[in-house]
Design a protein around this motif. Structure first.
Motif, PDB file in Angstrom:
ATOM      1  N   ASP A  15      36.462  33.631  35.006  1.00  0.00           N
ATOM      2  CA  ASP A  15      37.558  34.167  34.182  1.00  0.00           C
ATOM      3  C   ASP A  15      37.863  35.629  34.495  1.00  0.00           C
ATOM      4  O   ASP A  15      37.977  36.461  33.602  1.00  0.00           O
ATOM      5  N   VAL A  16      38.010  35.937  35.764  1.00  0.00           N
ATOM      6  CA  VAL A  16      38.294  37.316  36.176  1.00  0.00           C
ATOM      7  C   VAL A  16      39.662  37.411  36.862  1.00  0.00           C
ATOM      8  O   VAL A  16      39.856  38.217  37.782  1.00  0.00           O
ATOM      9  N   VAL A  70      43.704  38.103  37.829  1.00  0.00           N
ATOM     10  CA  VAL A  70      44.317  39.422  37.987  1.00  0.00           C
ATOM     11  C   VAL A  70      45.223  39.827  36.843  1.00  0.00           C
ATOM     12  O   VAL A  70      45.630  40.997  36.784  1.00  0.00           O
ATOM     13  N   ALA A  71      45.553  38.924  35.927  1.00  0.00           N
ATOM     14  CA  ALA A  71      46.357  39.370  34.784  1.00  0.00           C
ATOM     15  C   ALA A  71      45.599  40.431  33.986  1.00  0.00           C
ATOM     16  O   ALA A  71      46.210  41.262  33.317  1.00  0.00           O
ATOM     17  N   GLY A  72      44.280  40.415  34.063  1.00  0.00           N
ATOM     18  CA  GLY A  72      43.445  41.465  33.464  1.00  0.00           C
ATOM     19  C   GLY A  72      42.530  42.005  34.554  1.00  0.00           C
ATOM     20  O   GLY A  72      41.343  41.692  34.589  1.00  0.00           O
ATOM     21  N   LEU A  73      43.102  42.823  35.429  1.00  0.00           N
ATOM     22  CA  LEU A  73      42.447  43.185  36.686  1.00  0.00           C
ATOM     23  C   LEU A  73      41.099  43.873  36.482  1.00  0.00           C
ATOM     24  O   LEU A  73      40.194  43.763  37.306  1.00  0.00           O
ATOM     25  N   TRP A  74      40.960  44.570  35.366  1.00  0.00           N
ATOM     26  CA  TRP A  74      39.715  45.306  35.114  1.00  0.00           C
ATOM     27  C   TRP A  74      38.501  44.382  35.108  1.00  0.00           C
ATOM     28  O   TRP A  74      37.394  44.788  35.450  1.00  0.00           O
ATOM     29  N   ARG A  75      38.711  43.107  34.737  1.00  0.00           N
ATOM     30  CA  ARG A  75      37.582  42.168  34.700  1.00  0.00           C
ATOM     31  C   ARG A  75      36.965  41.968  36.081  1.00  0.00           C
ATOM     32  O   ARG A  75      35.756  41.812  36.239  1.00  0.00           O
ATOM     33  N   LEU A 108      37.450  44.253  38.675  1.00  0.00           N
ATOM     34  CA  LEU A 108      37.033  45.549  39.229  1.00  0.00           C
ATOM     35  C   LEU A 108      35.685  45.985  38.664  1.00  0.00           C
ATOM     36  O   LEU A 108      34.902  46.645  39.360  1.00  0.00           O
ATOM     37  N   ALA A 164      46.710  34.727  43.078  1.00  0.00           N
ATOM     38  CA  ALA A 164      46.707  36.138  43.482  1.00  0.00           C
ATOM     39  C   ALA A 164      45.289  36.686  43.596  1.00  0.00           C
ATOM     40  O   ALA A 164      45.031  37.604  44.384  1.00  0.00           O
ATOM     41  N   VAL A 181      43.590  39.473  46.286  1.00  0.00           N
ATOM     42  CA  VAL A 181      43.000  40.724  45.795  1.00  0.00           C
ATOM     43  C   VAL A 181      41.541  40.831  46.236  1.00  0.00           C
ATOM     44  O   VAL A 181      41.112  41.869  46.750  1.00  0.00           O
ATOM     45  N   ALA A 227      51.441  38.395  45.722  1.00  0.00           N
ATOM     46  CA  ALA A 227      50.405  38.734  44.748  1.00  0.00           C
ATOM     47  C   ALA A 227      50.724  40.036  44.017  1.00  0.00           C
ATOM     48  O   ALA A 227      50.333  40.224  42.864  1.00  0.00           O
ATOM     49  N   ASP A 249      40.919  38.972  27.421  1.00  0.00           N
ATOM     50  CA  ASP A 249      41.478  40.235  27.918  1.00  0.00           C
ATOM     51  C   ASP A 249      41.944  41.056  26.715  1.00  0.00           C
ATOM     52  O   ASP A 249      43.129  41.112  26.407  1.00  0.00           O
ATOM     53  N   ARG A 286      47.761  47.514  27.218  1.00  0.00           N
ATOM     54  CA  ARG A 286      48.287  47.735  28.567  1.00  0.00           C
ATOM     55  C   ARG A 286      49.746  47.339  28.694  1.00  0.00           C
ATOM     56  O   ARG A 286      50.554  48.070  29.236  1.00  0.00           O
TER      57      ARG A 286
END
Lengths: 235, 235, 235, 235, 235, 235, 235, 235
Positions: free
Chosen positions: A122-123, A125-130, A132, A153, A157, B153, C9, C15
């Motif tokens: 569940d990481v 990119v809509a919540g990219l911090w997850r 990173l 996507a 990434v 992306a 998220d 955000r």
């Protein structure tokens, strides 16, 4: 089903370092039972994929008892012939909850072969911090399996952030243009990140096999016991 | 070409706040010249899109002299009827050099209407730091046009990071499965980021018009001079 | 399902001004229940989309009791964290009875966020007078969501008559070449009306989010409380 | 090219009320010249479609002199065997300037058979008033050929407003998802207006033939001289 | 072209072990020249792919002189920053003469990075003995790039015979249903051999990058100099 | 369902000579019941198409009793407002038993409007003599509806043998490449016979409406009572 | 081009009764010249297909002199190693003038192997009598190659009338939905006539090879000299 | 169902050497029962294909008793009118267990006509030795039916090794890009082995009919009793 209707490829591991697996979706319960009987008689392990709960239930009880089955990923293991390897773990990164069945199919496949792995679920990119937050750990893996549907996507990434092999698994999660995973597949293949490779939609099993081909080359054990025999039987 | 072969929609701005534009790719040079003659007689401005250099060269010299033409984006402007607005700038974010013709088509369209904008070029996700360095500025725009081909992306990544409207423009950059922009289009439409909207492949003009519909609603001038007449002529 | 299998998220609203929503079609009932448990523990609201009646019935009774569920649009709301806004209403225009589930998904999404809206149902172009009777009212909306399947001609017709943002939602209504909405999608994207934007097939939720991105920019409240924090957590 | 390489269908008019026509795009200039020689020897008329200017130029001068050729629609007429009919005119309605080549192919085909027609050009739905101004006249035609590319919305709108036969001709005008006319074709076939029929993309010739099949049934002359012979030669 | 139109990703090698390369097909000659100027100023190497002979000819003479260009594969190398590695060779296996441009693109990419390789050309399965004669040597490679168009059967056959990583590159060779490589792509992705991975059609460059990700993990040098820095710049 | 959810187009017959019909597949049983209630209150007839037996069974008993329903074609008629016309019969020609549901949908539609017709079933081209035996009779019809799946070759063969209008209805009969009727549709649209027109896959209803537009123009009654009012209500 | 870049399959005739042929479209003129040099040195015959006139002209004069080249079908023969067989003729039936290039490719292939054949050109089903006049003769052939584009209806009609093998060759003749032959291909594969087989679009060469496989089995010579050696070299 | 709803093609065997068969998937149980009644009254044999177990169960008991039905291949035989031929056996080669239903459909069809055959099951190319062990025997067959899904690589490999006719049957086995057999179909049609012919996806029946057309020409009996009557009834 007559005995001549299937032909287990018993020399596959010797040839390519991977056992034959059974794609249950293309077989009737009766055909599956016959194959499991054969495996039992030969004393060999078998990985069964795409085994729907209904078809699992239709198997003879004796087979059900011997099959280590998980419904979410629809995988079953019949005997485990391989020991745990001491190898760096493969990373399995997935975008959303809907991608978990495919990610777990990859995990079970690695487990069958004794290959260590770590899951990052569940990481997307809509919540990219997850992503990173965990990327520095993911970058240590020699192979990263990235499981994502819809726009896929996440595959691009990750491909731009890690040095190891990146194996994209598009999934059939989504609707409309997601087209049962075709949008994710095409996006993954057209990735702007260099050297990303791709397997068929929802093919967690294939992604794990690809990772195993890499870790087989990589690991000391693989180097020692590399297949040496000819690829074909002497005619 | 007879005069009855085209029918300029002179009440369009009154109806929807946008002028009719001319899609040159679907017209012969002779048809274009006739349309420009009409515009000149009427004293109205015209935005010409998809005008290939070869077709531009085939126009009568008098028309060429009056047309402000840029070959990279294939846009030409014939008179500029709109003054510069005092409005927050629209952001135009593009993934790679190959996406610039489409990004510039959007830019020229905004310019024709006097709408301020800022460009952020070559910030594709294969090198994610390029976007993240500038994201705080991009987040201030009421509308962000994101132009990307191949896996598109970037559209999803921006969609997960900014609060304004995100208008994705898939481009035909890429080869093989990129399929003249279909992979990018499908990925953008299947985006995991919520509320991302999409226009046709390479349609920088349409994305700019969509941004103008937003800033028309937003800006004070738009609020004051909103179209009030009926949508259809009295019958 | 292990707790690490999902990753809400929680900073998404901060955000981008939108909460995370739950696409139920890609999740098992067990996964949904776990996510609702988490939301309850955190005391946050949740919008659940694509929740089939069968899957709703399979949820624990306690969850069913707390979920405000409508079967036609398959949406459920778990707590309502947002107050009613004083903002001009968004218009939701739909072509036929078969398009209502998607139109209602958009309506429930706007409602979840407290955004006023008005519905204009069954005004497809086969009987054009039905739209023309109401077009002057529709033209006042800052954003118009147009929901149409089959030929999606309504999207283009509205796009040529209103000055606000036009967000086309193709639907899977139809058969044969309608191809589960692909004909409507392609027609909407190829619209002859300028600045029409499009979301995925049947994606009423996404269209509403796109409208919210616009009204968030537009409204006074949005202007005051615009997200100011950085898009990514400090690393 | 040997004489046996083509086989003119000289009894076609007797069978179905239409002459054989020559699709030039599938033939070399040498093949075309041989067919025109044969027609001249037989003293029969011929309609030539899809004749590119380059291929026309490559014909022998004697043939060029005898061929009444128009480059925009790429049609040529070699002798005109049919007299003007006294019949109600067919309407040819087209959406934009880019649709004119196809509309003109239909017009030339009707002209070859002496069928009266009226053209209504550039009346696409982005400026709906252009169609509504003329709809009462269009409604008088027994058959209305509607030529439109991109979203082909004009075909549905006309289909909902006129009582006669509506023959939709999708065109390849547009780009991206317009997909060389596939979007327009699918939209036309999925039309929400009842009883709209469709021909192949850019097939102005076929639409005119369909209109002729209708006016052949309709007109007094057609009723009097209806084909009476058997459909197949006696064996 | 303004300097801000491109943004070389200079930290890519540090992040993922691969340099940025230039896809020339998506750029004008003027854009390419500007990028080469920048590279020269920075003193960095560049791999240029998909550079058509015509576009190469249109470059300034000074650039042409510095670019090591091969027309068959359309690759050019501008400085060579990497030394020859002492590593086991990658195998590049191709089916027919028409697949050579893609195979050579892979070869040039490996060469740019100093990675040893061996080529096995024209060994398609229509004459299976050609592959079987050389399969024992191919089996020694840690990664095998298999380049094949039309039915891409070679990819599956190799996948069933070698233990190392098998990277399939479908090519656009063929006609009709071959569909510019889509048939080969789909066959490769649906391969019956386990663990075969695939890149985009004709993407010899991507296949080589995938092989480099593997040999980077494998080789002693890669192990020593693995990227250690964070994936993203400190914010 | 609120009363405002549907909007019967009560002036359609006056405008185009055809009543509104109800496509049941896109509606719930509850929506259908509400529409039938409205029709009953208004005292108008209704043709219901694509009504699956299951959905028919789910209607209230009172509605079921009033609906003349045939399961094979899934059509139901609620009151019959039109008298039998004295007009030449339309021919309905179908290729195989699997095409009968669509042929019958066309037949029921013609019957609803009182238009005479004759059916020619199971005359596919694999046994060409079956068609040739009856072709002289079929040639007398002003409009011939040809219903065929798989290769749809019957549509072209009939198109080359009859002088009246030929309306091709591709069906979803077949498997594999038949692709739910897409192969038949494309073959029908690409027909080598001139002036063949086509409707959507399985659209027997639409084909009948197209035939009615022709016989409306043709018949004396239609000529006398042609719609004379304006196409749109006075605004 | 290095000598190792191609690998003539010299044992193919011994294995399967057919020589290797050269698909010129996938090769550069330089590659072709190298292959022809090799053939000349070996003294073997070669059939060259898909050789465009431009590429033929680019060959060295010595090769051009030795190549028996026909531009319409783009085939060339370099030496003729096979004698005329005394065998019943294969029939080559084609629908229109545009199908001749493909029909001729089949004819040249049969000629190269000395197999008698008869051509039946321009007998498409729009004028069915042209086929029926000659069907009794066509029925005598052991194999009938049917070449047709657009709707490919001729393939089904022949399949329903002759007892021998029917090999359908869809062609790329047509436009719009004909889709470069995809409509014809799908129609041929979905044929309602039993036992029709199909080859790739425009593949006259493949159809002739399929006919040769049949006549090889059939003829006395084939029976006497059937390949007896093993399919693979002894390892 | 009225008696005129079907039209058994009783002269088909006389015309083309094959009986009409019944495709049960396109018929209701009631239609099937009516056809079987007719066959019984006429005393003719019938081969029924694609008869799902559920539909078989829905037949009247008397019919079920007379139908020799096998659920795996879904074929039923109603009387067997043909005697065993003394002819060389046709080979049926299949790739995996999932391909057996299609292979068995071919086998049952050959059996219905008394044509000898031999089956070679589960010999897919992932374990190539399984095919090579048996290839010398397969090479003796005049026609080889090769049944394979997914990548269909087996079809090409067999095509390169045997001299007889090779009839490829792609199957719908697989998932994702396998696309219900489209990947296999396209790979088979694009085969690099010359003269391979193809039938529709899963069409074991059609492949057997194609083999029968060959053995009909080949066998002595076929030569003696070749159809001599005209293809069409005297008119």
């Amino acid at each position: 089903m007559a005995a001549t209707d299937f032909n287990l490829d018993l020399t596959r591991h010797e040839r390519i370092g991977l056992d034959e697996a059974v794609l249950a979706s293309a077989k009737t319960a009766a055909q599956l039972a016959a194959i499991l009987d054969r495996a039992q008689n030969l004393g060999i392990g078998l990985l069964v994929t795409r085994l729907d709960p209904g078809k699992f239930d239709a198997l003879p009880d004796a087979h059900k008892a011997r099959l280590d089955y998980e419904p979410l990923s629809r995988t079953g293991v019949f005997l485990r012939p391989h020991q745990l390897r001491s190898a760096p773990p493969v990373a399995i990164v997935s975008a959303g909850t809907g991608d978990l069945p495919t990610a777990r199919e990859a995990a079970h496949t690695l487990e069958y072969y004794g290959q260590p792995y770590r899951e990052y679920a569940d990481v997307g990119v809509a919540g990219l911090w997850r992503l990173l937050e965990r990327i520095d750990e993911i970058r240590l893996a020699p192979a990263v399996i990235v499981v994502a549907g819809m726009d896929a996507a996440l595959i691009s990434v990750v491909g731009g952030l890690v040095p190891g092999s990146v194996i994209g698994v598009p999934t059939s999660v989504g609707y409309g243009v997601a087209a049962e995973g075709m949008a994710a597949l095409h996006a993954a293949l057209a990735s702007c990140a260099p050297g990303v490779v791709v397997v068929n939609i929802d093919n967690g099993y294939g992604a794990a096999c690809a990772a195993l081909r890499i870790t087989n080359s990589l690991g000391a054990r693989a180097r020692e016991s590399a297949p040496r025999k000819s690829a074909l039987p002497a005619s």
